[in-house]
Motif scaffolding. Structure first.
Motif, PDB file in Angstrom:
ATOM      1  N   LYS A   1       0.767   5.532  -0.424  1.00  0.00           N
ATOM      2  CA  LYS A   1       0.092   6.803  -0.444  1.00  0.00           C
ATOM      3  C   LYS A   1       0.604   7.578  -1.821  1.00  0.00           C
ATOM      4  O   LYS A   1       1.548   7.920  -2.011  1.00  0.00           O
TER       5      LYS A   1
ATOM      6  N   TRP B   1       0.905  -1.160   0.040  1.00  0.00           N
ATOM      7  CA  TRP B   1       0.190   0.029  -0.078  1.00  0.00           C
ATOM      8  C   TRP B   1       0.837   1.170   0.105  1.00  0.00           C
ATOM      9  O   TRP B   1       1.855   1.431   0.858  1.00  0.00           O
TER      10      TRP B   1
ATOM     11  N   ASP C   1      -2.195  13.136  -1.375  1.00  0.00           N
ATOM     12  CA  ASP C   1      -2.373  13.775   0.020  1.00  0.00           C
ATOM     13  C   ASP C   1      -3.789  13.918   0.185  1.00  0.00           C
ATOM     14  O   ASP C   1      -4.506  14.044   1.285  1.00  0.00           O
ATOM     15  N   ASP C   2      -4.437  14.389  -0.864  1.00  0.00           N
ATOM     16  CA  ASP C   2      -5.893  15.085  -0.696  1.00  0.00           C
ATOM     17  C   ASP C   2      -6.438  15.101  -2.230  1.00  0.00           C
ATOM     18  O   ASP C   2      -6.013  15.285  -3.230  1.00  0.00           O
TER      19      ASP C   2
ATOM     20  N   ALA D   1      -6.754  11.059   1.890  1.00  0.00           N
ATOM     21  CA  ALA D   1      -5.685  10.811   1.240  1.00  0.00           C
ATOM     22  C   ALA D   1      -5.823   9.405   0.228  1.00  0.00           C
ATOM     23  O   ALA D   1      -6.636   8.437   0.755  1.00  0.00           O
ATOM     24  N   VAL D   2      -5.184   9.381  -0.843  1.00  0.00           N
ATOM     25  CA  VAL D   2      -5.440   8.007  -1.596  1.00  0.00           C
ATOM     26  C   VAL D   2      -4.410   7.199  -1.664  1.00  0.00           C
ATOM     27  O   VAL D   2      -2.931   7.510  -1.570  1.00  0.00           O
ATOM     28  N   PHE D   3      -4.846   5.821  -1.431  1.00  0.00           N
ATOM     29  CA  PHE D   3      -3.462   4.789  -1.366  1.00  0.00           C
ATOM     30  C   PHE D   3      -3.911   3.986  -2.329  1.00  0.00           C
ATOM     31  O   PHE D   3      -5.168   3.616  -2.559  1.00  0.00           O
TER      32      PHE D   3
ATOM     33  N   GLU E   1      -7.802   2.803  -1.958  1.00  0.00           N
ATOM     34  CA  GLU E   1      -8.501   3.174  -0.898  1.00  0.00           C
ATOM     35  C   GLU E   1      -8.320   4.602  -0.591  1.00  0.00           C
ATOM     36  O   GLU E   1      -7.185   4.998  -0.714  1.00  0.00           O
ATOM     37  N   VAL E   2      -9.407   5.465  -0.221  1.00  0.00           N
ATOM     38  CA  VAL E   2      -9.485   6.872   0.367  1.00  0.00           C
ATOM     39  C   VAL E   2      -9.415   6.851   2.012  1.00  0.00           C
ATOM     40  O   VAL E   2     -10.542   6.206   2.457  1.00  0.00           O
ATOM     41  N   ARG E   3      -8.188   7.165   2.571  1.00  0.00           N
ATOM     42  CA  ARG E   3      -8.402   7.129   4.025  1.00  0.00           C
ATOM     43  C   ARG E   3      -7.980   8.507   4.349  1.00  0.00           C
ATOM     44  O   ARG E   3      -6.781   9.056   4.281  1.00  0.00           O
TER      45      ARG E   3
END
Ligand code: FES
Length: 182
Positions: free
Chosen positions: A60, A58, A63-64, A164-166, A159-161
């Protein structure tokens, strides 16, 4: 005669002690050196049976989500470190991120599925183009539109956490029609 022998034995005792001490220090040093040199060698023979360091796929990639263009793919490059026994290697990898609504994201492995070249986004044609052998791919599905690539682009989990996008980065075998992890 006995007195002479006794006094001679007494006079050599400090030298013997010093020699003994130096011999013990030398032996200890040799043992430590053997351990330092020998451990990696032994580990290289038995490493398949030892637990390997886990590589976390995983990564990143943004960041946004608010900063990602909608309707236009964006390429993100990153350096990934991998530990193999005591050797660490670093690889430059990349993905293409695409969203049509700023909410759901698609990510494709940045290597063309034909022979692994980096492909680009052609703004005029509005699809991905691989300059190596003129492969064309659809942006929404990753499907092959033209050229020799044997399968669609390799889509990756996203995945969006916390905004942030991973991406769960993986490489797949090149030049084959089935998607098989490399
Ligand atoms: S490597 Fe992309 S078309 Fe050949």
């Amino acid at each position: 005669m006995d007195e002479h022998l006794d006094s001679g034995a007494d006079s050599t005792r400090p030298q013997d002690d010093r020699r003994g001490f130096l011999a013990r220090v030398s032996a200890a040093g040799a043992a430590v050196s053997a351990l330092l040199v020998g451990f990696p060698v032994i580990r290289s023979f038995v490493s398949p049976t030892l637990p390997q360091p886990k590589v976390d796929g995983w990564v990143k990639v943004a960041d946004d989500i608010a900063l990602i263009d909608v309707g236009v793919p964006v390429r993100v490059n990153f350096v990934q470190a991998q530990q193999d026994a005591w050797v660490e290697s670093r690889t430059l990898n990349g993905v293409w991120l695409y969203t049509e609504d700023g909410d759901k994201f698609k990510a494709y492995n940045g290597h063309c599925t034909h022979l692994g070249c980096s492909y680009v986004y052609d703004k005029d044609l509005k699809h991905f183009y691989c300059p190596c052998h003129r492969g064309h791919f659809d942006v929404r599905s990753g499907e092959v539109l033209a050229g020799p690539p044997p399968r669609a682009l390799d889509e990756l989990q996203v995945e969006v956490r916390d905004s942030a996008v991973f991406v769960n980065y993986k490489d797949y075998r090149l030049g084959v029609s089935d998607r098989i992890e490399a």
